[in-house]
Design a protein around this motif. Structure first.
Motif, PDB file in Angstrom:
ATOM      1  N   MET A 160       0.832  -1.199   0.000  1.00  0.00           N
ATOM      2  CA  MET A 160       0.000   0.000   0.000  1.00  0.00           C
ATOM      3  C   MET A 160       0.869   1.253   0.000  1.00  0.00           C
ATOM      4  O   MET A 160       0.532   2.247  -0.658  1.00  0.00           O
ATOM      5  N   ALA A 161       1.973   1.217   0.722  1.00  0.00           N
ATOM      6  CA  ALA A 161       2.876   2.364   0.722  1.00  0.00           C
ATOM      7  C   ALA A 161       3.368   2.656  -0.697  1.00  0.00           C
ATOM      8  O   ALA A 161       3.472   3.819  -1.105  1.00  0.00           O
ATOM      9  N   GLN A 162       3.641   1.600  -1.463  1.00  0.00           N
ATOM     10  CA  GLN A 162       4.118   1.800  -2.832  1.00  0.00           C
ATOM     11  C   GLN A 162       3.020   2.375  -3.715  1.00  0.00           C
ATOM     12  O   GLN A 162       3.284   3.226  -4.580  1.00  0.00           O
ATOM     13  N   VAL A 163       1.773   1.955  -3.492  1.00  0.00           N
ATOM     14  CA  VAL A 163       0.652   2.546  -4.234  1.00  0.00           C
ATOM     15  C   VAL A 163       0.582   4.042  -3.963  1.00  0.00           C
ATOM     16  O   VAL A 163       0.413   4.858  -4.880  1.00  0.00           O
ATOM     17  N   LEU A 164       0.730   4.433  -2.704  1.00  0.00           N
ATOM     18  CA  LEU A 164       0.671   5.850  -2.332  1.00  0.00           C
ATOM     19  C   LEU A 164       1.815   6.632  -2.975  1.00  0.00           C
ATOM     20  O   LEU A 164       1.636   7.775  -3.405  1.00  0.00           O
ATOM     21  N   ARG A 165       2.991   6.026  -3.034  1.00  0.00           N
ATOM     22  CA  ARG A 165       4.120   6.700  -3.703  1.00  0.00           C
ATOM     23  C   ARG A 165       3.840   6.849  -5.194  1.00  0.00           C
ATOM     24  O   ARG A 165       4.094   7.903  -5.784  1.00  0.00           O
ATOM     25  N   ASP A 166       3.328   5.783  -5.805  1.00  0.00           N
ATOM     26  CA  ASP A 166       3.024   5.830  -7.239  1.00  0.00           C
ATOM     27  C   ASP A 166       1.954   6.877  -7.542  1.00  0.00           C
ATOM     28  O   ASP A 166       1.975   7.505  -8.609  1.00  0.00           O
ATOM     29  N   GLN A 167       1.016   7.063  -6.602  1.00  0.00           N
ATOM     30  CA  GLN A 167      -0.037   8.068  -6.782  1.00  0.00           C
ATOM     31  C   GLN A 167       0.427   9.470  -6.381  1.00  0.00           C
ATOM     32  O   GLN A 167      -0.345  10.414  -6.494  1.00  0.00           O
ATOM     33  N   ARG A 168       1.662   9.590  -5.929  1.00  0.00           N
ATOM     34  CA  ARG A 168       2.285  10.863  -5.533  1.00  0.00           C
ATOM     35  C   ARG A 168       1.514  11.518  -4.377  1.00  0.00           C
ATOM     36  O   ARG A 168       1.381  12.733  -4.309  1.00  0.00           O
ATOM     37  N   MET A 169       1.019  10.683  -3.454  1.00  0.00           N
ATOM     38  CA  MET A 169       0.283  11.212  -2.305  1.00  0.00           C
ATOM     39  C   MET A 169       1.215  11.907  -1.319  1.00  0.00           C
ATOM     40  O   MET A 169       0.884  12.952  -0.757  1.00  0.00           O
ATOM     41  N   ASN A 170       2.373  11.293  -1.090  1.00  0.00           N
ATOM     42  CA  ASN A 170       3.355  11.828  -0.151  1.00  0.00           C
ATOM     43  C   ASN A 170       4.601  10.973  -0.318  1.00  0.00           C
ATOM     44  O   ASN A 170       4.524   9.871  -0.870  1.00  0.00           O
ATOM     45  N   TYR A 171       5.730  11.463   0.151  1.00  0.00           N
ATOM     46  CA  TYR A 171       6.959  10.675   0.005  1.00  0.00           C
ATOM     47  C   TYR A 171       7.595  10.346   1.342  1.00  0.00           C
ATOM     48  O   TYR A 171       8.650   9.722   1.396  1.00  0.00           O
ATOM     49  N   ASP A 172       6.952  10.754   2.443  1.00  0.00           N
ATOM     50  CA  ASP A 172       7.378  10.343   3.781  1.00  0.00           C
ATOM     51  C   ASP A 172       6.319   9.371   4.277  1.00  0.00           C
ATOM     52  O   ASP A 172       5.271   9.755   4.789  1.00  0.00           O
ATOM     53  N   ILE A 173       6.574   8.078   4.085  1.00  0.00           N
ATOM     54  CA  ILE A 173       5.581   7.053   4.390  1.00  0.00           C
ATOM     55  C   ILE A 173       6.228   5.964   5.235  1.00  0.00           C
ATOM     56  O   ILE A 173       7.183   5.312   4.799  1.00  0.00           O
ATOM     57  N   ASP A 174       5.716   5.783   6.450  1.00  0.00           N
ATOM     58  CA  ASP A 174       6.140   4.686   7.314  1.00  0.00           C
ATOM     59  C   ASP A 174       5.082   3.587   7.271  1.00  0.00           C
ATOM     60  O   ASP A 174       3.976   3.784   6.746  1.00  0.00           O
ATOM     61  N   ILE A 175       5.435   2.453   7.852  1.00  0.00           N
ATOM     62  CA  ILE A 175       4.514   1.319   7.879  1.00  0.00           C
ATOM     63  C   ILE A 175       3.907   1.181   9.265  1.00  0.00           C
ATOM     64  O   ILE A 175       4.605   1.103  10.266  1.00  0.00           O
ATOM     65  N   TRP A 176       2.583   1.222   9.320  1.00  0.00           N
ATOM     66  CA  TRP A 176       1.834   0.855  10.526  1.00  0.00           C
ATOM     67  C   TRP A 176       1.034  -0.372  10.150  1.00  0.00           C
ATOM     68  O   TRP A 176      -0.025  -0.299   9.576  1.00  0.00           O
ATOM     69  N   SER A 177       1.600  -1.514  10.441  1.00  0.00           N
ATOM     70  CA  SER A 177       1.003  -2.775  10.054  1.00  0.00           C
ATOM     71  C   SER A 177      -0.197  -3.069  10.946  1.00  0.00           C
ATOM     72  O   SER A 177      -0.711  -2.193  11.629  1.00  0.00           O
ATOM     73  N   ARG A 178      -0.656  -4.290  10.955  1.00  0.00           N
ATOM     74  CA  ARG A 178      -1.753  -4.716  11.813  1.00  0.00           C
ATOM     75  C   ARG A 178      -1.311  -5.971  12.552  1.00  0.00           C
ATOM     76  O   ARG A 178      -0.534  -6.776  12.044  1.00  0.00           O
ATOM     77  N   GLY A 179      -1.834  -6.139  13.738  1.00  0.00           N
ATOM     78  CA  GLY A 179      -1.519  -7.318  14.526  1.00  0.00           C
ATOM     79  C   GLY A 179      -2.694  -8.270  14.563  1.00  0.00           C
ATOM     80  O   GLY A 179      -3.767  -7.996  14.035  1.00  0.00           O
ATOM     81  N   VAL A 180      -2.481  -9.394  15.199  1.00  0.00           N
ATOM     82  CA  VAL A 180      -3.543 -10.382  15.342  1.00  0.00           C
ATOM     83  C   VAL A 180      -3.555 -10.852  16.791  1.00  0.00           C
ATOM     84  O   VAL A 180      -2.505 -11.052  17.403  1.00  0.00           O
ATOM     85  N   ASP A 181      -4.739 -10.976  17.355  1.00  0.00           N
ATOM     86  CA  ASP A 181      -4.900 -11.411  18.737  1.00  0.00           C
ATOM     87  C   ASP A 181      -4.858 -12.934  18.771  1.00  0.00           C
ATOM     88  O   ASP A 181      -5.836 -13.612  18.450  1.00  0.00           O
ATOM     89  N   ARG A 182      -3.728 -13.464  19.202  1.00  0.00           N
ATOM     90  CA  ARG A 182      -3.558 -14.918  19.154  1.00  0.00           C
ATOM     91  C   ARG A 182      -4.301 -15.642  20.270  1.00  0.00           C
ATOM     92  O   ARG A 182      -4.377 -16.874  20.267  1.00  0.00           O
ATOM     93  N   ASP A 183      -4.860 -14.892  21.220  1.00  0.00           N
ATOM     94  CA  ASP A 183      -5.746 -15.516  22.202  1.00  0.00           C
ATOM     95  C   ASP A 183      -7.093 -15.863  21.573  1.00  0.00           C
ATOM     96  O   ASP A 183      -7.820 -16.719  22.079  1.00  0.00           O
ATOM     97  N   ILE A 184      -7.415 -15.181  20.468  1.00  0.00           N
ATOM     98  CA  ILE A 184      -8.685 -15.409  19.775  1.00  0.00           C
ATOM     99  C   ILE A 184      -8.489 -16.232  18.512  1.00  0.00           C
ATOM    100  O   ILE A 184      -9.238 -17.180  18.246  1.00  0.00           O
ATOM    101  N   PHE A 185      -7.480 -15.885  17.724  1.00  0.00           N
ATOM    102  CA  PHE A 185      -7.281 -16.523  16.423  1.00  0.00           C
ATOM    103  C   PHE A 185      -6.137 -17.535  16.505  1.00  0.00           C
ATOM    104  O   PHE A 185      -4.962 -17.181  16.545  1.00  0.00           O
ATOM    105  N   HIS A 186      -6.517 -18.807  16.537  1.00  0.00           N
ATOM    106  CA  HIS A 186      -5.539 -19.894  16.606  1.00  0.00           C
ATOM    107  C   HIS A 186      -6.219 -21.181  16.134  1.00  0.00           C
ATOM    108  O   HIS A 186      -7.461 -21.296  16.177  1.00  0.00           O
ATOM    109  N   PRO A 187      -5.470 -22.166  15.686  1.00  0.00           N
ATOM    110  CA  PRO A 187      -6.079 -23.388  15.140  1.00  0.00           C
ATOM    111  C   PRO A 187      -6.943 -24.136  16.142  1.00  0.00           C
ATOM    112  O   PRO A 187      -7.908 -24.807  15.758  1.00  0.00           O
TER     113      PRO A 187
END
Length: 401
Positions: free
Chosen positions: A176-203
């Motif tokens: 997604m950061a690369q899409v934003l760069r390609d669209q010339r939205m901004n050039y200072d882009i960090d990554i704020w990923s997402r986590g997963v709650d492993r107390d809830i999501f597990h096999p």
């Protein structure tokens, strides 16, 4: 006798999260439950635990989907015609401006390019405050699903103007950061990923008993859909792909987890599917783990929380090769990435998983291993670090003037 010049005062600024004051603007903080809102609430909770002070400015409703984390200040808004579950923020009212001035934030964080966020950016720029924008969805793509694709370049141009007035952006994935760069939205882009709650999501959350209660036999292979039932999630592509699977005589069951305004359309389109409705908490983990393959054809996500949740449950994923999923799924290792809208290829990928239990097991295990990389505290600290960097940079620039 010469007089020494007094050095200009260096603006004081926080150097750690404790004591940092953050004003967060959101068009939808807690009145609808989705991945973006839950991520924002998790971020606020993390910041508060680290000693920061946060005030959230967003529309309020009488019956929100879940309790807000932190202090929520209501902004004027109205229900969007045709999509009444969403609200349109109207203005940065005098009352909100007084509250904001009294709070005196070190940094302003905007999370959607709406009218109030535009006003908040102007307010911050006049005061020389750093502005961070987080990108949670590809708004410009939504119009494809409502016969208004001609509006996409217009919306993209408006978004570009908005994001360029911000000091930096955070995106949930490198793709997604690369899409934003390609669209010339901004050039200072960090990554704020997402986590997963492993107390809830597990096999271990998988439940054959729950499947039986829904009328699903133990030997039936379940193709799952998880998310809000809105057309921009690719419900048409999902349905068409399932039709292809049925025409090929592949025995399977479809399980739909979620609710939304397109429920009736989707139920009429897939009359043989099992609709489990909204699931939350441990019930959601059970529903996801009880699938055999997740099918996510959407191209509007910037990350794909549902993809990560399925991977954590050791469920292989068939997804559109689009932003978000491309940063999570390793094609032919933990799932399949298919060209967006390629119905026949989606159906073929699903067929392989339905008919090959060993393949499901191998790819599911690889997905679970990949999901271990996503820790919420580490992910949210990345945003806090970006706040501190922007505050420091703004103070240094102010000192040099």
């Amino acid at each position: 006798m010469s007089s020494a010049k007094t050095a200009p005062a260096v603006p004081s600024f926080p150097t750690e999260v404790a004591g940092l004051r953050v004003a967060l603007f959101s068009g939808n903080y807690n009145y609808v439950r989705d991945g973006a809102n839950q991520a924002l609430n998790r971020l606020v909770g993390y910041l508060l635990r680290q000693g920061a002070d946060v005030r959230v400015y967003a529309p309020k409703v009488e019956e929100p989907a879940f309790p807000a984390t932190g202090t929520l200040v209501g902004v004027p808004s109205f229900a969007i015609p045709g999509r009444a579950e969403y609200r349109f923020p109207l203005a940065l009212s005098p009352r909100v401006r007084r509250d904001l001035a009294a709070f005196d934030p070190h940094v302003v964080h905007v999370s959607s390019p709406d009218v109030v966020a535009h006003r908040a950016v102007s307010w911050a720029r006049r005061r020389g405050l750093p502005i961070l924008a987080s990108v949670h969805t590809r708004f410009e793509t939504y119009f494809r699903y409502y016969n208004m694709a001609w509006l996409e370049p217009v919306i993209e141009a408006l978004m570009r103007r908005f994001y360029r007035r911000c000091d930096a952006l955070v995106a949930p994935s490198e793709s997604m950061a690369q899409v934003l760069r390609d669209q010339r939205m901004n050039y200072d882009i960090d990554i704020w990923s997402r986590g997963v709650d492993r107390d809830i999501f597990h096999p271990g959350a998988r439940s054959l008993e729950w499947r039986r209660e829904l009328g699903i036999a133990d030997d039936e292979v379940v193709v799952g859909f998880l998310g809000r039932l809105v057309m921009e999630k690719g419900l048409d592509v999902f349905s068409d792909s399932i039709d292809q699977l049925a025409r090929r005589g592949v025995r399977h069951r479809v399980l739909v987890v979620g609710e939304g305004p397109a429920h009736d359309w989707f139920a009429a389109r897939l009359p043989q599917a099992v609709f489990a409705g909204f699931q939350g908490g441990a019930d959601l983990g059970r529903a996801v783990a009880s699938m055999d393959v997740l099918f996510n054809p959407s191209v509007t996500e910037t990350f794909g929380n549902v993809t990560l949740e399925a991977m954590a449950c050791r469920v292989p994923v068939v997804a559109a090769a689009a932003t978000g999923s491309q940063s999570l799924v390793d094609d032919n290792v933990s799932g399949r990435l298919i060209a967006p809208g390629a119905v026949r290829q989606f159906a073929e990928a699903l067929r392989c998983y339905v008919e090959d239990a060993d393949l499901r097991g191998r790819h599911g295990a690889a997905g679970e291993e990949r999901s271990l990389d996503f820790s919420w505290d580490r992910i949210n600290q990345a945003v806090a670090d970006t706040y501190l960097r922007l505050v420091r940079q703004k103070a240094i620039r102010s000192r040099r003037r």
